[in-house]
Design a protein around this motif. Structure first.
Motif, PDB file in Angstrom:
ATOM      1  N   ASN A 156       0.845  -1.191   0.000  1.00  0.00           N
ATOM      2  CA  ASN A 156       0.000   0.000   0.000  1.00  0.00           C
ATOM      3  C   ASN A 156       0.883   1.245   0.000  1.00  0.00           C
ATOM      4  O   ASN A 156       2.106   1.144  -0.138  1.00  0.00           O
ATOM      5  CB  ASN A 156      -0.963  -0.008   1.194  1.00  0.00           C
ATOM      6  CG  ASN A 156      -0.232  -0.196   2.520  1.00  0.00           C
ATOM      7  OD1 ASN A 156       0.746   0.503   2.802  1.00  0.00           O
ATOM      8  ND2 ASN A 156      -0.708  -1.142   3.330  1.00  0.00           N
ATOM      9  N   ASN A 160       1.815   3.125   2.361  1.00  0.00           N
ATOM     10  CA  ASN A 160       2.706   3.239   3.512  1.00  0.00           C
ATOM     11  C   ASN A 160       3.676   2.064   3.640  1.00  0.00           C
ATOM     12  O   ASN A 160       4.627   2.143   4.420  1.00  0.00           O
ATOM     13  CB  ASN A 160       1.883   3.351   4.798  1.00  0.00           C
ATOM     14  CG  ASN A 160       0.879   4.474   4.727  1.00  0.00           C
ATOM     15  OD1 ASN A 160       1.219   5.573   4.312  1.00  0.00           O
ATOM     16  ND2 ASN A 160      -0.358   4.208   5.107  1.00  0.00           N
ATOM     17  N   ARG A 161       3.425   1.008   2.887  1.00  0.00           N
ATOM     18  CA  ARG A 161       4.283  -0.182   2.931  1.00  0.00           C
ATOM     19  C   ARG A 161       4.371  -0.727   1.505  1.00  0.00           C
ATOM     20  O   ARG A 161       3.552  -1.532   1.072  1.00  0.00           O
ATOM     21  CB  ARG A 161       3.697  -1.223   3.890  1.00  0.00           C
ATOM     22  CG  ARG A 161       4.567  -2.451   4.103  1.00  0.00           C
ATOM     23  CD  ARG A 161       3.900  -3.423   5.055  1.00  0.00           C
ATOM     24  NE  ARG A 161       2.575  -3.810   4.576  1.00  0.00           N
ATOM     25  CZ  ARG A 161       1.567  -4.165   5.354  1.00  0.00           C
ATOM     26  NH1 ARG A 161       1.708  -4.187   6.658  1.00  0.00           N
ATOM     27  NH2 ARG A 161       0.392  -4.504   4.836  1.00  0.00           N
ATOM     28  N   ASN A 168       5.756   7.178   5.626  1.00  0.00           N
ATOM     29  CA  ASN A 168       4.768   7.849   6.485  1.00  0.00           C
ATOM     30  C   ASN A 168       4.855   7.342   7.929  1.00  0.00           C
ATOM     31  O   ASN A 168       4.143   6.411   8.331  1.00  0.00           O
ATOM     32  CB  ASN A 168       3.353   7.688   5.935  1.00  0.00           C
ATOM     33  CG  ASN A 168       3.192   8.341   4.584  1.00  0.00           C
ATOM     34  OD1 ASN A 168       3.814   9.354   4.303  1.00  0.00           O
ATOM     35  ND2 ASN A 168       2.356   7.754   3.736  1.00  0.00           N
ATOM     36  N   ARG A 169       5.721   7.985   8.665  1.00  0.00           N
ATOM     37  CA  ARG A 169       6.032   7.610  10.050  1.00  0.00           C
ATOM     38  C   ARG A 169       4.784   7.427  10.923  1.00  0.00           C
ATOM     39  O   ARG A 169       4.719   6.531  11.756  1.00  0.00           O
ATOM     40  CB  ARG A 169       6.940   8.700  10.628  1.00  0.00           C
ATOM     41  CG  ARG A 169       7.426   8.481  12.034  1.00  0.00           C
ATOM     42  CD  ARG A 169       8.257   9.665  12.507  1.00  0.00           C
ATOM     43  NE  ARG A 169       8.713   9.482  13.862  1.00  0.00           N
ATOM     44  CZ  ARG A 169       9.865   8.930  14.187  1.00  0.00           C
ATOM     45  NH1 ARG A 169      10.695   8.536  13.237  1.00  0.00           N
ATOM     46  NH2 ARG A 169      10.228   8.801  15.448  1.00  0.00           N
ATOM     47  N   ALA A 170       3.785   8.300  10.718  1.00  0.00           N
ATOM     48  CA  ALA A 170       2.602   8.282  11.582  1.00  0.00           C
ATOM     49  C   ALA A 170       1.806   6.980  11.457  1.00  0.00           C
ATOM     50  O   ALA A 170       1.046   6.633  12.366  1.00  0.00           O
ATOM     51  CB  ALA A 170       1.710   9.483  11.253  1.00  0.00           C
ATOM     52  N   PHE A 171       1.962   6.253  10.343  1.00  0.00           N
ATOM     53  CA  PHE A 171       1.168   5.044  10.118  1.00  0.00           C
ATOM     54  C   PHE A 171       1.920   3.758  10.481  1.00  0.00           C
ATOM     55  O   PHE A 171       1.380   2.669  10.326  1.00  0.00           O
ATOM     56  CB  PHE A 171       0.722   4.975   8.651  1.00  0.00           C
ATOM     57  CG  PHE A 171      -0.222   6.079   8.261  1.00  0.00           C
ATOM     58  CD1 PHE A 171      -1.561   5.999   8.564  1.00  0.00           C
ATOM     59  CD2 PHE A 171       0.239   7.206   7.613  1.00  0.00           C
ATOM     60  CE1 PHE A 171      -2.437   7.007   8.212  1.00  0.00           C
ATOM     61  CE2 PHE A 171      -0.615   8.228   7.254  1.00  0.00           C
ATOM     62  CZ  PHE A 171      -1.969   8.131   7.564  1.00  0.00           C
ATOM     63  N   TYR A 172       3.156   3.900  10.972  1.00  0.00           N
ATOM     64  CA  TYR A 172       3.927   2.693  11.300  1.00  0.00           C
ATOM     65  C   TYR A 172       3.587   2.200  12.700  1.00  0.00           C
ATOM     66  O   TYR A 172       3.451   2.974  13.645  1.00  0.00           O
ATOM     67  CB  TYR A 172       5.427   2.969  11.221  1.00  0.00           C
ATOM     68  CG  TYR A 172       6.240   1.786  11.744  1.00  0.00           C
ATOM     69  CD1 TYR A 172       6.557   0.729  10.909  1.00  0.00           C
ATOM     70  CD2 TYR A 172       6.627   1.719  13.078  1.00  0.00           C
ATOM     71  CE1 TYR A 172       7.257  -0.370  11.381  1.00  0.00           C
ATOM     72  CE2 TYR A 172       7.329   0.632  13.568  1.00  0.00           C
ATOM     73  CZ  TYR A 172       7.636  -0.418  12.719  1.00  0.00           C
ATOM     74  OH  TYR A 172       8.321  -1.502  13.190  1.00  0.00           O
ATOM     75  N   ASN A 173       3.476   0.881  12.833  1.00  0.00           N
ATOM     76  CA  ASN A 173       3.451   0.230  14.145  1.00  0.00           C
ATOM     77  C   ASN A 173       3.878  -1.221  13.948  1.00  0.00           C
ATOM     78  O   ASN A 173       4.034  -1.699  12.818  1.00  0.00           O
ATOM     79  CB  ASN A 173       2.060   0.318  14.797  1.00  0.00           C
ATOM     80  CG  ASN A 173       0.958  -0.244  13.919  1.00  0.00           C
ATOM     81  OD1 ASN A 173       1.012  -1.417  13.532  1.00  0.00           O
ATOM     82  ND2 ASN A 173      -0.029   0.587  13.583  1.00  0.00           N
ATOM     83  N   GLU A 183       2.027  -3.507  11.511  1.00  0.00           N
ATOM     84  CA  GLU A 183       2.324  -3.372  10.086  1.00  0.00           C
ATOM     85  C   GLU A 183       3.513  -4.239   9.697  1.00  0.00           C
ATOM     86  O   GLU A 183       3.597  -4.754   8.584  1.00  0.00           O
ATOM     87  CB  GLU A 183       2.610  -1.901   9.756  1.00  0.00           C
ATOM     88  CG  GLU A 183       1.436  -0.972   9.924  1.00  0.00           C
ATOM     89  CD  GLU A 183       0.320  -1.287   8.940  1.00  0.00           C
ATOM     90  OE1 GLU A 183       0.607  -1.400   7.740  1.00  0.00           O
ATOM     91  OE2 GLU A 183      -0.833  -1.437   9.392  1.00  0.00           O
TER      92      GLU A 183
END
Length: 713
Positions: free
Chosen positions: A324, A326-327, A345-350, A353
């Protein structure tokens, strides 16, 4: 019903007005007050889109047995007139918006005409709705409207977000293989991708904000309305990095808030590229062996080593499902079973993921987690990727406490730890990895001596520390973080440096700092007076940095009101009298609305206080630029008293005339000091230079005068 009739009557004049605008577009100038409704275009455009789609669905999907019902026809007619009305309003506001600076001909013109044609067609459909009741005519008209809607919306997205915005995540350009280190060109393979993803959506041939286009070498070198993008002679390397380093919420910060921001790693790449001369055609391998840009670029690129992978290819559907915005997951090469995974997109990393990659973890050979908030415990998930060859953990938040988890990666060849908090003892635990060839530890807790010991203990691994032969390299300057240049009381001086262990020395008297006698910066430094802060960075083994400087202006008192006579030039009216007392210090762009400008006129500025103040000095901020006919005045009379009817002459300033060879544009601060006295009113009388023909070729030309602030103490 009255509302419906009113809307129906308005459709014809609104569409005629739209046609007039389009036909005489080149001769129409939109005033500032009309720019406000023009900027509602991005809001309004959603209404016709939804209404047209609802109308199309109503016409095409409704069962036949209800199409003859009166309520069905009433609803269809209501959707159509609403779509026609919002479409013409959207087209009109779009035209007004297109007249602002930053929009080029071509795509914008096509978008305007498509939107206008859509409005005209909807008006025709509504006007002749009784004559096109037949299914064939009606369906043809609705199809034409829908096609126009899609085309216009697509071009609108292109103008706003750049070419191919919608399909970019799944198109071949997005999935371009990582280039070979041996073949990579610095600009094309390292720098241009950053500009494409973070800058060009606003700075392209269709939408050139600030008159800046970044699509070609020539347009980059030309710069935009505010000037060239970089200047290696400046301490901060020029406009591009100035804007990048502004706080995100600042108006001029780039990319603007709401857009994907540059990572620390990307900023480091841009800075190293500009500092190295911003070369466009040089290959990465042509850079000196110890060059910082080469070191950073090497962590992103693959080598030319031939390798055969003995694991099965992943399921294509699964790869597409997991990939996607972000990945992003791409094959290493055409036909290869090996995969490259990059997080954005740092804010969407966890960690979830990362955990989601478990179905394809055996096929991942390269994992890029640059600038992601990776935690120490996440390394256990990464350690399951048994075929991983290249791991990028640059500028992540790992501490190194769980680095030993990576000992399970028996195929690992390259590990990037730049900008993390890892220590030498933690990295030492990985020396048993049989395939490990390179570890990047620039700007970590590992110093040169420790890196040398690691190298000695394990010669097969090259520990890159970011430089070689430090006697010839200069450390980058520190960053002064204070945003406000005007101080009304004691303010802490805020500075930082991106290189760990760097020492910042500074001065407040305008002298250049040195490494021996200048004070060392600490958090307790307070700015209390008008001063020029100069700072340099020093670190053992490096040449001291260039000087970075910033002027701060003390203002004890703020006038309650200011009156200027006559009115400023219409192009440079700023905020009128309030411009010189709002305590906002501007840059040298005299057309940015923060300066007031006069052309060959004597000026009187009267500053009033509700309560008298004990005043002993004031400073006037002006511009001098001989090439632009901008001069300081021949004289400034400073008057003061308890009120405007009881003033006495305090001082007459006669600024020195500029050197005829001095053509640089600069901010000039003119100081007036006098015996302190209670004042409720200050009057300044500016008399321009009568004859400037000695500096310029134009006989009879008059000088410009620009003021942005009066500081009172």
């Amino acid at each position: 019903m009255k509302l419906k009739k009113g809307i129906a009557v308005s459709l014809l004049p609104l569409n005629v007005l739209l046609l007039f605008f389009l036909c005489f577009s080149s001769k129409i100038v939109v005033p500032a007050w009309l720019q406000v409704p023009g900027r509602t275009h991005p809001l309004l455009l959603h209404f016709p889109i939804v209404l047209i789609l609802l109308y199309a669905a109503w016409i095409w999907l409704a069962p036949r047995d209800i199409k003859s019902a009166p309520w069905y026809k009433t609803m269809a007619e209501g959707l159509l007139i609403a779509a026609a009305f919002t479409a013409v309003l959207t087209a009109l506001t779009g035209f007004l918006l297109s007249k602002e600076q930053g929009y080029e001909e071509g795509t914008v013109d096509t978008h305007k005409w498509l939107g206008a044609t859509l409005s005209f067609l909807l008006y025709i459909m509504y006007s002749f709705r009784e004559k096109i009741r037949s299914s064939l005519l009606l369906n043809t008209a609705v199809l034409a409207v829908t096609v126009l809607l899609v085309l216009a919306a697509h071009l609108g997205g292109t103008i706003t977000h750049g070419q191919n915005f919608v399909l970019a995540p799944v198109t071949p350009d997005k999935q371009k293989p990582v280039p070979l280190l041996e073949e990579a060109v610095v600009y094309a393979d390292i720098i241009e991708p950053i500009l494409q993803t973070k800058c060009m959506s606003c700075h392209n041939s269709s939408k050139s904000k600030g008159e800046l286009i970044m699509e070609t070498k020539e347009s980059l070198l030309k710069g935009g309305k505010s000037g060239v993008l970089w200047d290696t002679a400046k301490d901060d390397l020029g406009l591009l990095l100035q804007r990048v380093h502004l706080p995100v919420e600042a108006k001029k910060h780039m990319p603007p808030i709401g857009k994907p921001q540059l990572s620390d790693f990307e900023v480091s790449l841009l800075k190293a590229w500009i500092r190295g001369g911003a070369l466009f055609d040089k290959k990465v391998m042509e850079l000196p062996d110890g060059d910082t840009l080469r070191t950073l670029a090497a962590t992103m690129l693959r080598t030319a080593e031939e390798e055969t992978y003995d694991f099965e290819a992943p399921d294509d559907k699964q790869v597409k499902q997991l990939s996607n915005n972000n990945r992003v997951i791409t094959p290493l090469a055409a036909g290869s079973p090996a995969l490259i995974v990059s997080f954005y997109n740092r804010a969407f990393y966890n960690a979830k993921e990362l955990e989601a990659l478990s179905p394809i973890e055996a096929q991942i050979v390269s994992l890029n987690l640059d600038n992601m908030p990776v935690k120490d415990e996440d390394l256990a998930i990464i350690a399951r990727m048994k075929n991983l060859r290249k791991l990028n953990l640059n500028f992540t938040t790992i501490t190194g406490n769980s680095l030993a988890e990576l000992k399970k990666l028996q195929q690992l060849k390259s590990l990037s730890l730049t900008g993390t908090a890892v220590k030498a003892e933690q990295v030492k635990t990985l020396q048993a990895l049989p395939q490990l060839k390179a570890v990047y530890v620039w700007n970590t807790g590992i110093n040169d001596q420790q890196a040398a010991l690691l190298q000695q203990a394990h010669p097969a691994v090259h520990y890159h520390t970011g430089f070689k032969d430090t006697a010839t390299l200069k450390i980058i300057p520190p960053v002064i973080e204070n945003e406000d240049q005007v101080i009304t009381g004691p303010v802490p001086l805020k500075m930082k440096h991106y290189i760990k262990g760097a020492e910042i020395r500074y001065t407040l008297d305008g002298k250049d700092p040195d490494s021996a006698t200048s004070p060392i910066y600490g958090k307790e430094v307070l700015l209390q007076e008008t001063s020029l802060v100069k700072a340099r960075a020093f670190k053992p083994g490096w040449i001291g940095s260039e000087v970075v400087q910033q002027r701060f202006f003390k203002s004890t008192f703020k006038a309650d009101s200011a009156v200027i006579s006559p009115d400023p030039d219409p192009k440079y009216r700023g905020k009128g009298g309030n411009t010189i007392i709002d305590l906002v210090k501007s840059d040298l762009n005299h057309g940015n609305g923060k300066w007031i400008g006069y052309h060959g006129q004597q000026i009187t500025a009267t500053l009033l206080f509700d309560q008298p103040k004990l005043i002993g000095s004031l400073s006037i901020s002006m511009i001098r630029s001989v090439n632009e006919h901008i001069f300081t005045p021949a004289s400034i009379q400073v008057w003061g008293g308890k009120d405007k009817d009881h003033l006495s002459l305090l001082q007459t300033l006669r600024p020195p005339l500029p050197d005829k060879e001095d053509r640089k544009k600069e901010n000039v601060l003119l100081d007036s000091r006098f015996t302190p006295k209670e004042m409720g009113c200050i009057k300044l009388v500016f008399t321009p230079i009568a004859n400037i023909s000695g500096w310029i070729k134009d006989k009879g030309a008059q000088s410009w005068l620009f003021i942005d602030e009066v500081f009172i103490n």
